[in-house]
Design a protein around this motif. Sequence first.
Motif, short mmCIF file in Angstrom:
data_model
loop_
_atom_site.label_atom_id
_atom_site.label_comp_id
_atom_site.label_asym_id
_atom_site.label_seq_id
_atom_site.Cartn_x
_atom_site.Cartn_y
_atom_site.Cartn_z
N GLY A 94 3.84 8.33 6.58
CA GLY A 94 4.97 7.56 7.08
C GLY A 94 6.17 7.67 6.17
O GLY A 94 6.05 8.10 5.03
N ASP A 95 7.32 7.25 6.70
CA ASP A 95 8.57 7.35 5.94
C ASP A 95 8.96 6.03 5.28
O ASP A 95 9.97 5.98 4.58
N SER A 96 8.18 4.98 5.49
CA SER A 96 8.51 3.68 4.90
C SER A 96 7.54 3.34 3.78
O SER A 96 6.33 3.22 4.00
N ASP A 146 4.57 1.62 5.68
CA ASP A 146 3.52 2.61 5.86
C ASP A 146 2.64 2.78 4.63
O ASP A 146 1.41 2.76 4.72
N VAL A 147 3.28 2.94 3.48
CA VAL A 147 2.51 3.16 2.25
C VAL A 147 1.71 1.91 1.88
O VAL A 147 0.53 1.99 1.54
N VAL A 148 2.35 0.75 1.97
CA VAL A 148 1.65 -0.49 1.63
C VAL A 148 0.47 -0.71 2.58
O VAL A 148 -0.64 -1.05 2.15
N ALA A 149 0.68 -0.49 3.88
CA ALA A 149 -0.42 -0.65 4.84
C ALA A 149 -1.55 0.31 4.54
O ALA A 149 -2.73 -0.07 4.55
N GLY A 150 -1.20 1.57 4.24
CA GLY A 150 -2.23 2.56 3.94
C GLY A 150 -3.00 2.23 2.68
O GLY A 150 -4.23 2.34 2.64
N THR A 189 -2.38 7.95 1.02
CA THR A 189 -1.05 7.65 1.55
C THR A 189 -0.08 8.78 1.23
O THR A 189 -0.03 9.26 0.09
N ILE A 190 0.66 9.21 2.25
CA ILE A 190 1.64 10.30 2.10
C ILE A 190 2.99 9.77 2.54
O ILE A 190 3.19 9.46 3.72
N LEU A 191 3.92 9.65 1.61
CA LEU A 191 5.27 9.16 1.90
C LEU A 191 6.16 10.34 2.25
O LEU A 191 6.32 11.27 1.45
N LEU A 192 6.75 10.32 3.44
CA LEU A 192 7.73 11.33 3.85
C LEU A 192 9.11 10.85 3.42
O LEU A 192 9.69 9.96 4.04
N ASP A 193 9.63 11.42 2.36
CA ASP A 193 10.92 11.01 1.80
C ASP A 193 11.91 12.15 1.97
O ASP A 193 12.19 12.91 1.04
#
Length: 323
Positions: free
Chosen positions: A228-230, A234-238, A245-249
């Motif tokens: 996710g991008d958030s 997204d990251v906190v939920a994951g 967790t993979i952050l799309l930045d």
Amino acid sequence: TMRAALGVAARATPPGWHAVRLRLETQRHRGMVLPASARAAAPASGMSSSPSPSRPTLRGVIFDMDGTLTVPNHDFALMYERVGCVTGDILTEIDTWDATRKARAEAIIHEMETEALVGMRVMPHASSLGAFLDERNIHRGLVTRNVAASVDHFHANHWGSEKGVDDEKDDSSDTVTDASMKTRIHSRMKPFSPALARDFKPYKPAPDALLAVAKAWGVCPTECAMVGDSAKDDVVAGNRAGCVTILLDTKGKWRRVDGEEDPDSNRDSGKGDDDNGVKIAPGDDVLRGEMVPTHVVRCLSEIRPLLERHYELVGTENGRASG
């Protein structure tokens, strides 16, 4: 501010988070989350220069939709302003309002989300990534804070369509070249399943939706990845669910460690950046605590090699696991 939003998230941390933190620290030791000293010599995606000695199993990938599978076209900051949201979570906040005020807020959100459907486009490389996961029989799910109607529109009008193939183009890459992958994309791929939208509560950053997806697949949450991008949602939920967790930045708006910059980033000191409507103030752009992802990527095209390098991808065929 982002710090205030994180303060709310921290108070909601479930008891199992300490176990998740231990898992993340183990991943750092294995090279999946690089320390500052190693990151200086590593690719911008956050991958290490050599494969991990012991690769964890990955059986499914859960995606966010807006800003991840689709090109960002929601003005979340304006949405927060029009609704009058004062916390870091617009949906949770309006659930606490009286019926009249909540109805007015929901009307504004519905109006803006409907307008966004007109300009919806598939994120570059999303279709090829989905086709890759399908070729490997890896589960694909979706968890979004958007409404189910938007998810239906995405599946019916964009996902795996000819338009999706066109959207594989961007300013820095060519179209998909693998023949089998092209064929798979052109023949409209199956929808994401399960696809959980706003009617599933509690919303991200609560881990409940991710845990429900893993349960539906019959796999352990630690064998799933959340993309996710958030960072705050997204990251906190994951992380709370125990997922990779993979952050799309795509803009390079986040830093991994205080005082450390991504040398390939074109950041502007956080000026004008936000995370799903919550402004990222200068100096408040460092990923900490529950917002620290396992990996950071700048483009979805980085995820396939990342998964192949760091994980044992175990797919399913006729209900049986397959390597």
